[in-house]
Design an enzyme around this catalytic site. Structure first.
Site: not given
Ligand code: 6PG
Length: 616
Positions: A186, A342, A346, A349, A418
């Site tokens: 990180n 994906k 979404n 979704e 997003k």
């Protein structure tokens, strides 16, 4: 471990030297009777092996009390290995020396002074059970290279994860509990993100063997080659920034898998950019949120196929499983196919969430249910055809309280996003594929964000009349089911068209299978769809009678809901799509006539389809 002649003694000795540990050759621990049998060419039976394995077991226990050691032992069957390391399994690493039968036979025939005859090799291959947990090393190399490969595997991590946000942390724990060695990185941001990887490792017992870094170069050095690096950083420029810092540290053949919600076009660009440096790039959609990442997400991979093959066992091991126990993970196509799928996930979704929110609105504001009452109804639905992960979490959300209040009433009414839903819509626009339900869901979020404007408008319109009709819960369920069917139909049609346009050859049935578990849109409906695809859903003989039967219920919901002034964009969009799709009463001809009238665009005649004619 490995069959006789695979080089266990030679390599074991060299490895022990490299590790600065003592070496023990299992052959030296055979009782005399066993040696005699082997010299006579009689294969050993399990009873013969027991005393031998027990001796080695005691040796292993003894070594583990000290600094450890290297033992060479064929250990061909799982039952032998269990016996050997009984009680100390987690402290033992298995290295399987693997080679083709012919190569080993040749080597055995060439060597002298060994009691094992080449004939026994057949019986050894016959009983070999390859352990999934072993480090597998090919013996088709020099002893020095083989030893180097083992050292690389023993001391370096199998996978590196960049980015320890919620998803990165969940994936790290998931890999570690599946027995993979992980290196975690990180970034260091003074005062904000300091020693994130090391602190995370220190606070999780599962990560006792993980390595933590906040400096990229040492992170990269800590990985086995070819390196497998998983990115879990924010989509967009942060992904490019990480790639830019990482790539100078990598070697040809290494793989980067971007597991965030990146735009599929960015993924395509990155694949090409990295291919020039002989690096593999994968665009991988990972669905399932925080819990999915930790305990089993649904995984949609795309990009470099060679890169996927290197990553496959890792991804399949951490994925959710379908009802047949197959991993909800697959390679779906090249370029950005994984991220595209994906993105459509979404979009579906967003619409599934909005459909549930619309029922909540109808029941709460139209029919005066409180959240508990709505939860009760949804809870009953969870055992039948309406079952879905999203409905399940909605029941829990509706029941959540804070002091004496519903938690829901404490949450701001501005739904955020997003961007993946809006991207799905953009793609639908680019492909010219009708996606009104996703559009309605995306726009409902935009509208909900305008809290101030809505508050003003609601004052002006507060005195609109309301028309109340009795509530029939079964018909409400029928309306919801039909809207969901249409939502799924549209999502899969969008995938079908994208697959054609971008030459991805997407397997719609396989995508539905991957979506049966792990992901946010898993549901009992998805289980049934997987058997129906690749047929267009609304055209399937098991679907259209149902759709016809529920059509009236959807109309009723919209009539009563909208007359209660409830916002029902997705249910309405679904109904209007069905009407537009199924009712053959032309109105598009009027649009064509209008276009031709004001812009001389021309139209095609029904009685002469050969050309575009301008009507003078
Ligand atoms: C999933 C989710 C996940 C994430 C979305 C939410 O499949 O696990 O889709 O990827 O929750 O990014 O998207 P919004 O923030 O746009 O609602």
């Amino acid at each position: 471990m490995g069959v006789s002649g695979s080089g266990k003694s030679t390599i074991g000795r060299m490895l022990a030297e490299a590790l600065d540990l003592p070496f023990f050759d299992g052959d030296d621990y055979h009782p005399a009777e066993n040696v005699a049998k082997m010299q006579a060419g009689i294969p050993l039976q399990d009873e013969d092996r027991y005393a031998w394995l027990m001796r080695l077991h005691l040796l292993a226990i003894d070594l583990l009390k000290q600094n450890g050691g290297v033992i060479a032992c064929s250990a061909l069957k799982e039952s032998y290995r269990k016996l050997l390391i009984d009680g100390v399994a987690k402290d033992v690493k298995w290295i399987l020396l693997e080679g083709e039968y012919d190569l080993i036979k040749e080597r055995m025939e060439a060597r002298t002074g060994h009691y094992m005859s080449a004939d026994l090799l057949n019986s050894q291959f016959a009983i070999l059970e390859i352990p999934s947990y072993a480090i597998r090393i090919s013996i088709d190399n020099s002893p020095e290279t083989i030893t180097e490969h083992i050292m690389n595997s023993l001391t370096k991590s199998e996978i590196g994860i960049v980015g320890l946000g919620v998803m990165g942390r969940g994936l790290a724990l998931n890999f570690a509990t599946k027995g993979f060695s992980v290196s975690l990185y990180n970034r260091h941001v003074a005062g904000k993100e300091e020693y994130v990887a090391r602190n995370f490792i220190a606070s999780h017992a599962e990560l006792q063997n993980a390595k933590g870094f906040d400096e990229l170069a040492s992170f990269v050095v800590s990985l086995q080659t070819p390196r497998k690096i998983l990115l879990m950083v924010e989509a967009g420029s942060p992904v490019d920034a990480v790639i830019e810092s990482l790539t100078p540290l990598l070697s040809p053949g290494d793989v980067i898998a971007d597991c965030g919600n990146s735009h599929y076009a960015d993924t395509k660009r990155r694949i090409n950019q990295l291919a020039k440096q002989q690096l593999h790039f994968l665009g991988v959609g990972v669905s399932g949120g925080e819990k999915g990442a930790r305990y089993g997400p649904s995984i949609m991979a795309g990009g470099s196929h060679e890169g996927y093959q290197l990553f496959q066992h890792l991804l399949e091991s951490i994925a959710a499983c379908d009802k047949q126990n197959r991993p909800c993970c697959n390679y779906l196509g090249d370029e950005g196919a994984g991220h595209f799928v994906k993105m459509i996930h979404n979009g579906i979704e967003y619409a599934e969430m909005q459909l549930i929110a619309e029922l909540y609105g109808t029941l709460r504001y139209g029919y005066g249910f409180n959240p508990d009452g709505i939860a009760k109804l949804f809870d009953q639905w969870l055992t039948g055809i309406h079952q879905s992960f999203l409905l399940d979490i909605t029941v829990q959300i509706l029941r959540a309280r804070e002091d004496d209040n519903w938690l829901l009433d404490k949450i701001s009414d501005a739904s955020q996003s997003k961007g993946t839903g809006a991207w799905a819509l953009q793609s639908a626009n680019e492909l010219g594929v009708a996606s009104p339900v996703i559009a309605a869901a995306v726009h409902a979020r935009f509208l909900s964000g305008n809290i101030g404007g809505r508050a003003e408008a609601s004052k002006l319109y507060h005195d609109l009349g309301r028309h109340v009709t009795p509530l029939d819960e079964d018909r409400l369920g029928d309306a919801f089911y039909l809207a969901r069917l249409i939502n799924h139909h549209l999502g899969f049609e969008l995938l079908r068209e994208a697959s054609k346009a971008y030459h991805w050859n997407l397997d719609l049935q396989e995508i539905a299978r991957i979506w049966t578990n792990g992901c946010i849109i898993r549901s009992s409906l998805m289980e049934t769809l997987r058997d129906i695809l690749p047929t267009s859903l609304l055209m399937h003989s098991s679907v259209y009678p149902q759709a016809k039967g529920k059509h009236g219920a959807l109309i009723d919901l919209i009539v009563s809901g909208t007359s209660h002034q409830i916002h029902l964009p997705c249910h309405s969009a679904a109904l209007n799509f069905l009407n537009g799709f199924t009712i053959n009463q032309p109105t598009g001809n009027l649009i064509q006539a209008q276009r031709d009238f004001f812009g001389a665009h021309g139209f095609q005649r029904v009685d002469d389809p050969s050309g575009n004619i301008h009507h003078l």
